[in-house]
Design a protein around this motif. Structure first.
Motif: not given
Length: 321
Positions: A45-49, A305-310
């Protein structure tokens, strides 16, 4: 509805506030949401899917904290169940000075083990593009039957199945039961993320990593990614293999790094489904997954700690060519 649905355990990680010490020496801990499939869902989800979660948590404070954390990360929770038959599991996790992680699990039975076949939401699976699960839900109890039912639904509806063997030996009755469960999961999967140490656990310490992984191949598999920590990842398809290097970062906690890699891999395959048959694109997808895993180690805990896509794209843009 979600493109990637993750099934399995959501639990509480207790992480020491100081790195490089074992659990015996740790004096204070921070509470963080965890559990490999939950971590992957939040990462997706954080990566945009769009991401969904199937599983059970306790109808207790920890369980509601997990639900709130997943919802805040953007995970759809139509398939989440609360149970009062067992509490939410807790795992104390530390990274020792020698680089090895130490786990102690509390909760047997735990809420995630109570997820039953009747709890499986068929509609959530049917509309997905990928169903992801790990080996922990195959250990036993209602959760094992529920997991196998979910896989059957996915396969009957053309949904790709993704698997992470995720060895946690102390949770299994013995090593042979763990091997049998992990191998069962492998036989069901189209996409696999497996750690180098897990290949050797399944195939023997003396095996060549690629050769050992290749021996696990079956006709329904499309892609196997072998994670190697700071050394990056290998990948295999039906005919060939490749390698993508890791990235150097100021790591303070490796908890959830493999799950973040998994999220990055699945997101990459959703954005670029052609990567399964395009080695150049697959290399880009694996590099994205490597970067996602690396950045996750720069903060404490898994989901937090999981980053987002940006953030991943900025990091990759700053790397030397």
């Amino acid at each position: 509805m979600a493109d990637i649905v993750c099934l399995g355990e959501a639990l509480i990680d207790l992480v020491p506030t100081v790195s490089g010490v074992g659990l015996a020496a740790a004096e204070t801990f921070v509470k963080a949401a965890g559990g490999a499939p939950a971590n992957v869902a939040a990462g997706v989800a954080r990566l945009g899917v769009s991401a969904g979660f199937l599983g059970a948590v306790g109808d207790d404070g920890f369980g509601h904290f997990l639900a709130d954390t997943l919802a805040a990360a953007g995970v759809a929770l139509a398939g989440l169940r609360f149970t009062d038959t067992a509490p939410t599991a807790i795992a104390a996790v530390s990274l020792r000075a020698d680089g090895d992680r130490e786990f102690v699990f509390y909760g047997n039975p735990a809420a995630h083990m109570m997820y039953a076949p009747d709890d499986v939401d068929e509609a959530v699976i049917r509309q997905a593009r990928i169903l992801h699960f790990g080996s922990i839900s195959l250990i036993g109890g209602p959760a094992r039957a529920a997991t196998l039912r979910a896989i059957d639904i996915a396969q009957a509806n053309g949904v790709r199945v993704s698997f992470d063997p995720n060895l946690r030996l102390s949770l299994w009755p013995d090593a042979e039961a763990a091997r049998a469960g992990m191998r069962l999961g492998l036989t069901k999967a189209n996409i696999v993320k497996i750690g180098e140490e897990e290949v050797h656990f399944l195939q023997g310490d003396s095996c060549d990593t690629v050769g050992g992984a290749r021996a696990l191949w079956h006709p329904e598999l499309e892609l196997m990614a072998i994670t190697r920590g700071t050394r990056g990842a290998l990948w295999l398809d039906a005919d060939t293999q490749g390698e993508e290097p890791g990235y150097k970062v100021a790591a303070i906690d490796t908890t959830g790094a493999g799950d973040a890699f998994m999220a990055g891999l699945l997101v990459g395959l959703v954005y670029h489904p052609e990567a399964i048959n395009d080695h150049a694109m697959l290399g880009r997808v694996i590099r994205f997954a490597n970067a996602t895993g690396a950045l996750t180690t720069t903060k404490r805990g898994a989901i937090p700690s999981i980053p987002d896509r940006a953030a991943v794209e900025r990091f990759l843009a700053a790397q030397p060519i």
